[in-house]
Design a protein around this motif. Structure first.
Motif, PDB file in Angstrom:
ATOM      1  N   LEU A 257       0.823  -1.216   0.000  1.00  0.00           N
ATOM      2  CA  LEU A 257       0.000   0.000   0.000  1.00  0.00           C
ATOM      3  C   LEU A 257       0.856   1.264   0.000  1.00  0.00           C
ATOM      4  O   LEU A 257       0.505   2.273  -0.608  1.00  0.00           O
ATOM      5  N   LYS A 258       2.014   1.175   0.655  1.00  0.00           N
ATOM      6  CA  LYS A 258       2.902   2.347   0.738  1.00  0.00           C
ATOM      7  C   LYS A 258       3.358   2.832  -0.628  1.00  0.00           C
ATOM      8  O   LYS A 258       3.659   3.994  -0.798  1.00  0.00           O
ATOM      9  N   GLY A 259       3.426   1.906  -1.596  1.00  0.00           N
ATOM     10  CA  GLY A 259       3.973   2.283  -2.909  1.00  0.00           C
ATOM     11  C   GLY A 259       2.918   2.498  -3.976  1.00  0.00           C
ATOM     12  O   GLY A 259       3.251   2.513  -5.161  1.00  0.00           O
ATOM     13  N   LEU A 260       1.649   2.652  -3.587  1.00  0.00           N
ATOM     14  CA  LEU A 260       0.590   2.734  -4.609  1.00  0.00           C
ATOM     15  C   LEU A 260       0.143   4.163  -4.893  1.00  0.00           C
ATOM     16  O   LEU A 260      -0.061   4.957  -3.981  1.00  0.00           O
ATOM     17  N   ASP A 261      -0.061   4.455  -6.167  1.00  0.00           N
ATOM     18  CA  ASP A 261      -0.723   5.708  -6.524  1.00  0.00           C
ATOM     19  C   ASP A 261      -2.232   5.567  -6.335  1.00  0.00           C
ATOM     20  O   ASP A 261      -2.881   6.462  -5.814  1.00  0.00           O
ATOM     21  N   VAL A 262      -2.766   4.447  -6.803  1.00  0.00           N
ATOM     22  CA  VAL A 262      -4.224   4.229  -6.689  1.00  0.00           C
ATOM     23  C   VAL A 262      -4.495   2.827  -6.153  1.00  0.00           C
ATOM     24  O   VAL A 262      -3.966   1.840  -6.680  1.00  0.00           O
ATOM     25  N   LEU A 263      -5.313   2.742  -5.113  1.00  0.00           N
ATOM     26  CA  LEU A 263      -5.788   1.440  -4.629  1.00  0.00           C
ATOM     27  C   LEU A 263      -7.251   1.305  -5.010  1.00  0.00           C
ATOM     28  O   LEU A 263      -8.046   2.227  -4.788  1.00  0.00           O
ATOM     29  N   LEU A 264      -7.618   0.154  -5.612  1.00  0.00           N
ATOM     30  CA  LEU A 264      -9.020  -0.117  -5.919  1.00  0.00           C
ATOM     31  C   LEU A 264      -9.458  -1.323  -5.105  1.00  0.00           C
ATOM     32  O   LEU A 264      -8.902  -2.420  -5.278  1.00  0.00           O
TER      33      LEU A 264
ATOM     34  N   VAL B 191      -7.554   4.446   5.043  1.00  0.00           N
ATOM     35  CA  VAL B 191      -6.819   3.703   4.007  1.00  0.00           C
ATOM     36  C   VAL B 191      -5.819   4.631   3.309  1.00  0.00           C
ATOM     37  O   VAL B 191      -4.668   4.253   3.050  1.00  0.00           O
ATOM     38  N   LEU B 192      -6.244   5.867   3.025  1.00  0.00           N
ATOM     39  CA  LEU B 192      -5.325   6.814   2.363  1.00  0.00           C
ATOM     40  C   LEU B 192      -4.099   7.086   3.246  1.00  0.00           C
ATOM     41  O   LEU B 192      -2.998   7.284   2.743  1.00  0.00           O
ATOM     42  N   ALA B 193      -4.301   7.044   4.561  1.00  0.00           N
ATOM     43  CA  ALA B 193      -3.165   7.271   5.478  1.00  0.00           C
ATOM     44  C   ALA B 193      -2.165   6.107   5.430  1.00  0.00           C
ATOM     45  O   ALA B 193      -1.029   6.240   5.871  1.00  0.00           O
TER      46      ALA B 193
ATOM     47  N   LYS C 240      -2.251   7.210  -2.826  1.00  0.00           N
ATOM     48  CA  LYS C 240      -2.547   8.638  -3.003  1.00  0.00           C
ATOM     49  C   LYS C 240      -4.034   8.844  -3.261  1.00  0.00           C
ATOM     50  O   LYS C 240      -4.605   9.858  -2.903  1.00  0.00           O
ATOM     51  N   THR C 241      -4.628   7.867  -3.931  1.00  0.00           N
ATOM     52  CA  THR C 241      -6.049   7.933  -4.279  1.00  0.00           C
ATOM     53  C   THR C 241      -6.662   6.561  -4.008  1.00  0.00           C
ATOM     54  O   THR C 241      -6.007   5.531  -4.221  1.00  0.00           O
ATOM     55  N   LEU C 242      -7.914   6.578  -3.544  1.00  0.00           N
ATOM     56  CA  LEU C 242      -8.605   5.313  -3.264  1.00  0.00           C
ATOM     57  C   LEU C 242      -9.875   5.238  -4.103  1.00  0.00           C
ATOM     58  O   LEU C 242     -10.677   6.181  -4.097  1.00  0.00           O
TER      59      LEU C 242
ATOM     60  N   ASP D 140      -4.282  14.909  -0.635  1.00  0.00           N
ATOM     61  CA  ASP D 140      -3.550  16.072  -1.166  1.00  0.00           C
ATOM     62  C   ASP D 140      -2.374  15.644  -2.047  1.00  0.00           C
ATOM     63  O   ASP D 140      -1.698  16.463  -2.640  1.00  0.00           O
ATOM     64  N   ARG D 141      -2.155  14.309  -2.164  1.00  0.00           N
ATOM     65  CA  ARG D 141      -1.082  13.814  -3.044  1.00  0.00           C
ATOM     66  C   ARG D 141      -1.618  13.291  -4.376  1.00  0.00           C
ATOM     67  O   ARG D 141      -0.853  12.885  -5.237  1.00  0.00           O
ATOM     68  N   SER D 142      -2.949  13.280  -4.524  1.00  0.00           N
ATOM     69  CA  SER D 142      -3.550  12.636  -5.703  1.00  0.00           C
ATOM     70  C   SER D 142      -3.026  13.183  -7.023  1.00  0.00           C
ATOM     71  O   SER D 142      -2.731  12.425  -7.934  1.00  0.00           O
ATOM     72  N   PHE D 143      -2.958  14.503  -7.143  1.00  0.00           N
ATOM     73  CA  PHE D 143      -2.527  15.084  -8.423  1.00  0.00           C
ATOM     74  C   PHE D 143      -1.248  15.887  -8.260  1.00  0.00           C
ATOM     75  O   PHE D 143      -0.945  16.739  -9.072  1.00  0.00           O
ATOM     76  N   SER D 144      -0.504  15.621  -7.196  1.00  0.00           N
ATOM     77  CA  SER D 144       0.710  16.401  -6.959  1.00  0.00           C
ATOM     78  C   SER D 144       1.706  16.143  -8.078  1.00  0.00           C
ATOM     79  O   SER D 144       1.827  15.022  -8.569  1.00  0.00           O
ATOM     80  N   GLY D 145       2.368  17.192  -8.516  1.00  0.00           N
ATOM     81  CA  GLY D 145       3.342  17.039  -9.596  1.00  0.00           C
ATOM     82  C   GLY D 145       2.719  17.245 -10.958  1.00  0.00           C
ATOM     83  O   GLY D 145       3.413  17.493 -11.933  1.00  0.00           O
TER      84      GLY D 145
END
Ligand code: AMP
Length: 312
Positions: free
Chosen positions: A161-168, A190-192, A196-198, A213-218
């Motif tokens: 989970l630590k390395g995921l951009d999106v978890l479904l 879960v986001l914690a 970045k996005t769930l 707040d990390r979903s679209f960062s960058g």
């Protein structure tokens, strides 16, 4: 842009109110690849046994899915048996036989190395993590899991989970993972844990995306602070819900991989394409509906989905 996916390629025996089907081709990576292949190139990493023959291979080849990363091993393929007799939204698992997956050491073919998207479909989180670590340069990583791994393999799952951009995951799994029955609070929990996005799937009721707040960062895009929900299509008959979640993930991630940038608007469309692919998957047993599907049917159903919730 190509997606590499690791996950189960399996045989499933399924019972639903519509009937029973024994040992049909299934597996999370199978449904995912078929669905995503309508949008972009897909490359699979998995292991199968001696029971996986030319007929099964042909299902992938017909959609031009790269199967060089599907290893053949001595023994039997992953086998799952489940039923949906009381509740079409939740499978009751009767048998899970990991078989050749129990000793699987994923190897990534050189031809897969330039994949920019990685999907960690449902499988042992230890395997998901190994593949993630072997592909450090991917642009976007999404993943899935299920109650089986949340219950007994939580420590390994938390590393993934630590390395995921999106978890479904589906809503009961989100509540279980966070240990909280309120969906919004569970999503925050879960986001914690890292994603970045769930994206929470609600079976026949659609899916909800929760952002951080990390979903679209960058990407230079503004923070989306409110959730977004895509509906599911009310269908007259659900023949077999197996693979709906993986097909949702395939439509969702396949669409994102076919776009040049990830913006909130693209993300919302991806949620709709996910719902479109999930709605097809359940119309026949196993992968049958995805195998005969056309791009035109997908586009027509996308319009239907827009009309389902459009006000003016
Ligand atoms: P779903 O989209 O959640 O309905 O996924 C259904 C697919 O998941 C079936 O085709 C099964 O073969 C596969 N599956 C079931 N249990 C597991 C498991 N523990 N690990 C990986 N794949 C599984």
């Amino acid at each position: 842009m190509a997606i590499t996916v690791v996950g189960s390629v399996a045989f499933d025996s399924i019972e639903t109110p519509a009937g029973r089907q024994d040992r049909c081709l299934g597996g999370a990576a199978t449904y995912f690849s078929l669905a995503a292949s309508f949008f972009t190139d897909v490359r699979v990493i998995a292991v199968v046994g001696e029971d996986f023959g030319p007929a099964e291979e042909a299902v992938f080849n017909a959609r031009r899915i790269d199967t060089r990363g599907i290893e053949r091993a001595a023994g039997k393929s992953f086998f799952w048996e489940g039923s949906y007799l009381d509740n079409l939204n939740e499978a009751k698992t009767h048998i899970t036989d990991l078989n050749v997956f129990a000793a699987f050491e994923p190897k990534i073919p050189d031809a897969y190395r330039d994949s920019e998207f990685l999907f960690l479909a449902n499988i042992d989180p230890v395997l998901q993590r190994r593949v993630r670590e072997a592909m450090p340069d991917v642009k976007l990583v999404a993943g899935d899991t299920m109650n089986y791994w949340i219950k007994d393999h939580l420590a390994a799952l938390k590393q993934v989970l630590k390395g995921l951009d999106v978890l479904l995951i589906n809503d009961t799994e989100a509540r279980m993972l966070a240990g909280n029955n309120n969906l919004v609070q569970a999503a925050r929990g879960v986001l914690a844990m890292g994603p970045k996005t769930l994206v929470v799937k609600h079976g026949e009721y659609g899916a909800t995306a929760f952002f951080s707040d990390r979903s679209f960062s960058g990407s230079g895009e503004a923070l989306v602070s409110h959730p977004f929900r895509a509906p599911a299509l009310p269908l007259e008959e659900v023949v077999d819900p197996t693979g709906a979640g993986d097909s949702f993930a395939g439509g969702f991630f396949g669409y994102l991989a076919s776009q040049s940038e990830l913006t909130p608007a693209k993300f919302r469309r991806a949620m709709f394409y996910g719902s479109v692919m999930g709605s097809f998957a359940v119309e026949r047993f196993g992968t049958a509906r995805l195998q005969e599907l056309t791009r035109q049917e997908i586009d027509e159903r996308f319009i239907l989905f827009r009309e389902l919730t459009h006000l003016d």
